[in-house]
Scaffold this active site. Sequence first.
Site, PDB file in Angstrom:
ATOM      1  N   ASP A 187       0.967  -1.243   0.145  1.00 22.82           N
ATOM      2  CA  ASP A 187      -0.078  -0.059  -0.030  1.00 22.82           C
ATOM      3  C   ASP A 187       1.154   1.248  -0.143  1.00 22.82           C
ATOM      4  OD1 ASP A 187      -2.330   1.334  -0.108  1.00 22.82           O
ATOM      5  OD2 ASP A 187      -3.045   0.955   2.018  1.00 22.82           O
ATOM      6  N   HIS A 188       0.191   2.289   0.255  1.00 26.95           N
ATOM      7  CA  HIS A 188       0.917   3.810   0.065  1.00 26.95           C
ATOM      8  C   HIS A 188       2.372   3.680   0.516  1.00 26.95           C
ATOM      9  CE1 HIS A 188      -2.757   6.038  -0.776  1.00 26.95           C
ATOM     10  NE2 HIS A 188      -3.400   4.994  -0.202  1.00 26.95           N
ATOM     11  N   ASP A 222       3.594   6.355  -3.378  1.00 29.99           N
ATOM     12  CA  ASP A 222       2.563   7.622  -3.097  1.00 29.99           C
ATOM     13  C   ASP A 222       3.508   8.772  -3.002  1.00 29.99           C
ATOM     14  OD1 ASP A 222       0.980   9.334  -2.660  1.00 29.99           O
ATOM     15  OD2 ASP A 222      -0.130   8.341  -0.883  1.00 29.99           O
ATOM     16  N   GLU A 252       0.704   7.628  -7.671  1.00 30.50           N
ATOM     17  CA  GLU A 252      -0.371   8.365  -7.169  1.00 30.50           C
ATOM     18  C   GLU A 252      -0.197   9.883  -7.235  1.00 30.50           C
ATOM     19  OE1 GLU A 252      -2.967   9.263  -3.000  1.00 30.50           O
ATOM     20  OE2 GLU A 252      -2.239   7.178  -3.639  1.00 30.50           O
ATOM     21  N   HIS A 304      -9.052   8.309  -4.364  1.00 33.17           N
ATOM     22  CA  HIS A 304      -7.891   8.060  -5.541  1.00 33.17           C
ATOM     23  C   HIS A 304      -8.401   6.957  -6.535  1.00 33.17           C
ATOM     24  CE1 HIS A 304      -4.873  10.350  -3.357  1.00 33.17           C
ATOM     25  NE2 HIS A 304      -4.761  10.746  -4.639  1.00 33.17           N
TER      26      HIS A 304
END
Length: 304
Positions: A187-188, A222, A252, A304
């Site tokens: 993830d991020h 990100d 992102e 997002h």
Amino acid sequence: GSHRLHLHYLKLTGGETPITSKMKFSAALFASIVLGSGAADAFTAGVRRSAKVSPVSLKETISEELGTPCEDECAMDSFPNMPASVHPGVVTGQAMLDLLDHAKENGYAIPAVNCVSSSGINACLEAARKNDSPVIIQFSAGGAQFYGGKSLDNKNYAAAVSGAVSAAFHVRTMAELYGVPVILHTDHCAKKLLPWIDGLLEASENYYQMNGEPLFSSHMIDLSEEPIEENLEICQDYLARFSKVGMLLEMELGITGGEEDGVNNEDVALEDLYSKPEEINQVYEALSPISHMYTVAAAFGNVH
């Protein structure tokens, strides 16, 4: 279940790896993947994913490599009603792209679940099996550190790297047994967490040398809080390395409204909450010459 179909899967074949003898899971294998590292959601169908990916495949499945039981769904070469390349277990490279394209073409979403424990991973796999569905299992830096054990020293993100690698091996071992396709994602990852991704990327590069595919399917970087020029420059460097082992980059753009994890954008101008077409085109022009193994998480108001 009994309603599953056994479909033929013509496995992708690639260049021979230096490893020709049967490899065993061991502490030495795990250490060889983790050691040497300096620090150690879903996908958005943004840009097209039509570029050719170097075909890579495991010489053996995890169950074959370990000699663990593999029957029924586990033994299927392909997952029912999916492209022939999509198989039970972790999918990477072209098989992952085929799965994402199938979801886009057929109008369905693949759930992405952040996991922090082996029992959480197993719950996701069980739910996917009951629903005859693929699933994205992903880890955050904090969740990976928790998986490894909060008492470990996380200097240079060592605990977060080892925790994520350990979790990845758990997913790879169990996903085949549950008989479901899994995209293994992180993830991020903000700029300050890039050393964590560096460690995981090195692990995937080492895994690729031994197995012909990366340990992880993809990573999200990100850098939406950074200037877009810096965002793109850093993503270009990572995409160049990712593409060599058949791994996908999720990048992102933009900020979202509201407040999350202590970041408050409640007073931001509304026009700044939506990624602009020219920004998407800027990403395309910067990354496409390197590889089409990327997706864009663009900002749309509060998502997002």
